[in-house]
Design a protein around this motif. Structure first.
Motif, PDB file in Angstrom:
ATOM      1  N   LEU A 112       0.826  -1.208   0.000  1.00 16.43           N
ATOM      2  CA  LEU A 112       0.000   0.000   0.000  1.00 16.43           C
ATOM      3  C   LEU A 112       0.859   1.257   0.000  1.00 16.43           C
ATOM      4  O   LEU A 112       0.524   2.243  -0.663  1.00 16.43           O
ATOM      5  CB  LEU A 112      -0.942   0.002   1.207  1.00 16.43           C
ATOM      6  CG  LEU A 112      -2.061  -1.031   1.191  1.00 16.43           C
ATOM      7  CD1 LEU A 112      -2.936  -0.877   2.427  1.00 16.43           C
ATOM      8  CD2 LEU A 112      -2.908  -0.910  -0.077  1.00 16.43           C
ATOM      9  N   ARG A 113       1.943   1.231   0.758  1.00 14.94           N
ATOM     10  CA  ARG A 113       2.829   2.400   0.782  1.00 14.94           C
ATOM     11  C   ARG A 113       3.403   2.679  -0.605  1.00 14.94           C
ATOM     12  O   ARG A 113       3.582   3.829  -1.000  1.00 14.94           O
ATOM     13  CB  ARG A 113       3.950   2.201   1.796  1.00 14.94           C
ATOM     14  CG  ARG A 113       3.543   2.464   3.234  1.00 14.94           C
ATOM     15  CD  ARG A 113       4.764   2.700   4.115  1.00 14.94           C
ATOM     16  NE  ARG A 113       5.621   1.524   4.177  1.00 14.94           N
ATOM     17  CZ  ARG A 113       5.582   0.633   5.166  1.00 14.94           C
ATOM     18  NH1 ARG A 113       4.723   0.784   6.173  1.00 14.94           N
ATOM     19  NH2 ARG A 113       6.391  -0.404   5.174  1.00 14.94           N
ATOM     20  N   GLU A 114       3.687   1.616  -1.344  1.00 16.65           N
ATOM     21  CA  GLU A 114       4.251   1.774  -2.681  1.00 16.65           C
ATOM     22  C   GLU A 114       3.216   2.258  -3.683  1.00 16.65           C
ATOM     23  O   GLU A 114       3.526   3.051  -4.579  1.00 16.65           O
ATOM     24  CB  GLU A 114       4.835   0.440  -3.143  1.00 16.65           C
ATOM     25  CG  GLU A 114       5.525   0.480  -4.486  1.00 16.65           C
ATOM     26  CD  GLU A 114       6.140  -0.854  -4.851  1.00 16.65           C
ATOM     27  OE1 GLU A 114       6.281  -1.129  -6.061  1.00 16.65           O
ATOM     28  OE2 GLU A 114       6.486  -1.629  -3.937  1.00 16.65           O
ATOM     29  N   MET A 115       1.969   1.810  -3.537  1.00 19.76           N
ATOM     30  CA  MET A 115       0.928   2.135  -4.514  1.00 19.76           C
ATOM     31  C   MET A 115       0.251   3.465  -4.254  1.00 19.76           C
ATOM     32  O   MET A 115      -0.108   4.186  -5.190  1.00 19.76           O
ATOM     33  CB  MET A 115      -0.148   1.033  -4.530  1.00 19.76           C
ATOM     34  CG  MET A 115       0.280  -0.276  -5.116  1.00 19.76           C
ATOM     35  SD  MET A 115      -1.135  -1.363  -5.416  1.00 19.76           S
ATOM     36  CE  MET A 115      -1.888  -1.445  -3.777  1.00 19.76           C
ATOM     37  N   ALA A 116      -0.011   3.773  -2.982  1.00 18.69           N
ATOM     38  CA  ALA A 116      -0.911   4.870  -2.637  1.00 18.69           C
ATOM     39  C   ALA A 116      -0.175   5.990  -1.923  1.00 18.69           C
ATOM     40  O   ALA A 116       0.636   5.743  -1.026  1.00 18.69           O
ATOM     41  CB  ALA A 116      -2.057   4.349  -1.765  1.00 18.69           C
ATOM     42  N   ALA A 117      -0.511   7.220  -2.315  1.00 21.18           N
ATOM     43  CA  ALA A 117       0.118   8.384  -1.696  1.00 21.18           C
ATOM     44  C   ALA A 117      -0.425   8.632  -0.295  1.00 21.18           C
ATOM     45  O   ALA A 117       0.291   9.125   0.579  1.00 21.18           O
ATOM     46  CB  ALA A 117      -0.118   9.618  -2.566  1.00 21.18           C
ATOM     47  N   ALA A 118      -1.692   8.292  -0.069  1.00 17.69           N
ATOM     48  CA  ALA A 118      -2.334   8.567   1.216  1.00 17.69           C
ATOM     49  C   ALA A 118      -2.176   7.381   2.155  1.00 17.69           C
ATOM     50  O   ALA A 118      -1.760   6.289   1.764  1.00 17.69           O
ATOM     51  CB  ALA A 118      -3.811   8.875   1.005  1.00 17.69           C
ATOM     52  N   GLY A 119      -2.537   7.596   3.421  1.00 18.03           N
ATOM     53  CA  GLY A 119      -2.528   6.522   4.399  1.00 18.03           C
ATOM     54  C   GLY A 119      -3.712   5.596   4.214  1.00 18.03           C
ATOM     55  O   GLY A 119      -4.630   5.874   3.433  1.00 18.03           O
ATOM     56  N   PRO A 120      -3.742   4.476   4.949  1.00 15.93           N
ATOM     57  CA  PRO A 120      -4.811   3.484   4.801  1.00 15.93           C
ATOM     58  C   PRO A 120      -6.213   4.042   5.031  1.00 15.93           C
ATOM     59  O   PRO A 120      -7.176   3.529   4.447  1.00 15.93           O
ATOM     60  CB  PRO A 120      -4.453   2.431   5.860  1.00 15.93           C
ATOM     61  CG  PRO A 120      -2.987   2.575   6.073  1.00 15.93           C
ATOM     62  CD  PRO A 120      -2.699   4.032   5.893  1.00 15.93           C
ATOM     63  N   ASP A 121      -6.356   5.062   5.851  1.00 18.32           N
ATOM     64  CA  ASP A 121      -7.675   5.624   6.133  1.00 18.32           C
ATOM     65  C   ASP A 121      -8.305   6.274   4.908  1.00 18.32           C
ATOM     66  O   ASP A 121      -9.508   6.553   4.900  1.00 18.32           O
ATOM     67  CB  ASP A 121      -7.596   6.655   7.257  1.00 18.32           C
ATOM     68  CG  ASP A 121      -7.298   6.029   8.601  1.00 18.32           C
ATOM     69  OD1 ASP A 121      -7.437   4.785   8.709  1.00 18.32           O
ATOM     70  OD2 ASP A 121      -6.923   6.754   9.536  1.00 18.32           O
ATOM     71  N   HIS A 122      -7.526   6.543   3.878  1.00 19.60           N
ATOM     72  CA  HIS A 122      -8.026   7.189   2.668  1.00 19.60           C
ATOM     73  C   HIS A 122      -8.244   6.196   1.530  1.00 19.60           C
ATOM     74  O   HIS A 122      -8.478   6.616   0.389  1.00 19.60           O
ATOM     75  CB  HIS A 122      -7.055   8.280   2.210  1.00 19.60           C
ATOM     76  CG  HIS A 122      -6.929   9.422   3.162  1.00 19.60           C
ATOM     77  ND1 HIS A 122      -7.835  10.452   3.210  1.00 19.60           N
ATOM     78  CD2 HIS A 122      -6.011   9.677   4.124  1.00 19.60           C
ATOM     79  CE1 HIS A 122      -7.472  11.312   4.147  1.00 19.60           C
ATOM     80  NE2 HIS A 122      -6.376  10.855   4.719  1.00 19.60           N
ATOM     81  N   LEU A 123      -8.192   4.904   1.830  1.00 18.05           N
ATOM     82  CA  LEU A 123      -8.332   3.884   0.797  1.00 18.05           C
ATOM     83  C   LEU A 123      -9.664   3.155   0.925  1.00 18.05           C
ATOM     84  O   LEU A 123     -10.159   2.927   2.023  1.00 18.05           O
ATOM     85  CB  LEU A 123      -7.189   2.862   0.895  1.00 18.05           C
ATOM     86  CG  LEU A 123      -5.769   3.416   0.752  1.00 18.05           C
ATOM     87  CD1 LEU A 123      -4.754   2.307   1.008  1.00 18.05           C
ATOM     88  CD2 LEU A 123      -5.560   4.033  -0.611  1.00 18.05           C
ATOM     89  N   SER A 124     -10.238   2.795  -0.200  1.00 16.52           N
ATOM     90  CA  SER A 124     -11.450   1.984  -0.208  1.00 16.52           C
ATOM     91  C   SER A 124     -11.515   1.201  -1.511  1.00 16.52           C
ATOM     92  O   SER A 124     -10.854   1.547  -2.498  1.00 16.52           O
ATOM     93  CB  SER A 124     -12.707   2.846  -0.036  1.00 16.52           C
ATOM     94  OG  SER A 124     -12.763   3.859  -1.026  1.00 16.52           O
TER      95      SER A 124
END
Length: 215
Positions: A112-124
């Protein structure tokens, strides 16, 4: 008295999303035809029996915790991302009526750190509906949306957009004129919008992962 607890609301959303009804789900459990209706609408029984909960979770492909079971504890290096009972249309657009959590998918934290700029709370995770983004995205695919990667960081890529209260997944291409973009359907049988203002759309987030069932 309002009996719509979290697990009842989740079960109602699952029934709606799978186009089932109370009778068919009750019969799946070997119960009388009114059993699920009474559970959701009247609060009877107060909790699903463990065997019923397990069978429903397996049938709807969700965690038992969604239906009132104990929440699983993922290993420290995994992050559970919520799956929402909404679809982003790869077509003309889908009206948004609500966002119920129907389960989770666990991802390795480093991934997730590699794919997404935001933290886990901003993912769905939401579902693709329609064919306008084929061959990249297919009807029924599940996509991971980074809601922390929005209009302020807009660049070429695949995004979930809201336009006139309709949710869409489209390709965005930045135009040569500041503040103008193209909103593109990969499938040329569907319309694209080659030159529109960024201010005319609401960017929900960037699509950073896709999963689908094979076969």
């Amino acid at each position: 008295m309002n009996m719509m607890t979290q697990e009842r609301t989740a079960l109602q959303a699952l029934i709606d999303a799978h186009r089932e009804d109370y009778t068919s789900v009750s019969r799946l459990l070997g119960r009388n035809d009114a059993y699920i209706q009474q559970f959701i609408r009247r609060g009877t029984p107060r909790r699903l029996a463990e065997a019923d909960r397990r069978k429903l979770a397996r049938y709807f492909n969700v965690d038992e915790s969604v239906l009132g079971g104990p929440a699983p504890l993922p290993p420290a290096d995994l992050v559970r991302v919520p799956r929402l009972a909404v679809g982003a249309s790869a077509g003309a657009g889908r009206e948004v009526s609500g966002e119920h959590v129907t389960g989770t998918i666990a991802f390795p934290r480093p991934m997730l750190r590699e794919m997404a700029a935001a933290g886990p709370d901003h993912l769905s995770i939401i579902r693709v509906e329609g064919e306008s983004m084929e061959p990249l995205l297919h009807d029924g695919d599940e996509i991971l949306v980074d809601r922390g990667d929005r209009a302020d960081r807009l660049r070429d890529g695949i995004y979930v957009l809201r336009l006139e209260d309709r949710l869409m997944v489209k390709r965005i291409a930045i135009g040569p004129v500041h503040g103008r973009i193209a909103v593109v359907s990969d499938n040329d049988r569907y319309p694209s919008w080659p030159d529109i203002a960024v201010s005319s759309i609401d960017v929900i987030g960037r699509v950073v992962w896709v999963g689908r069932r094979l076969g």
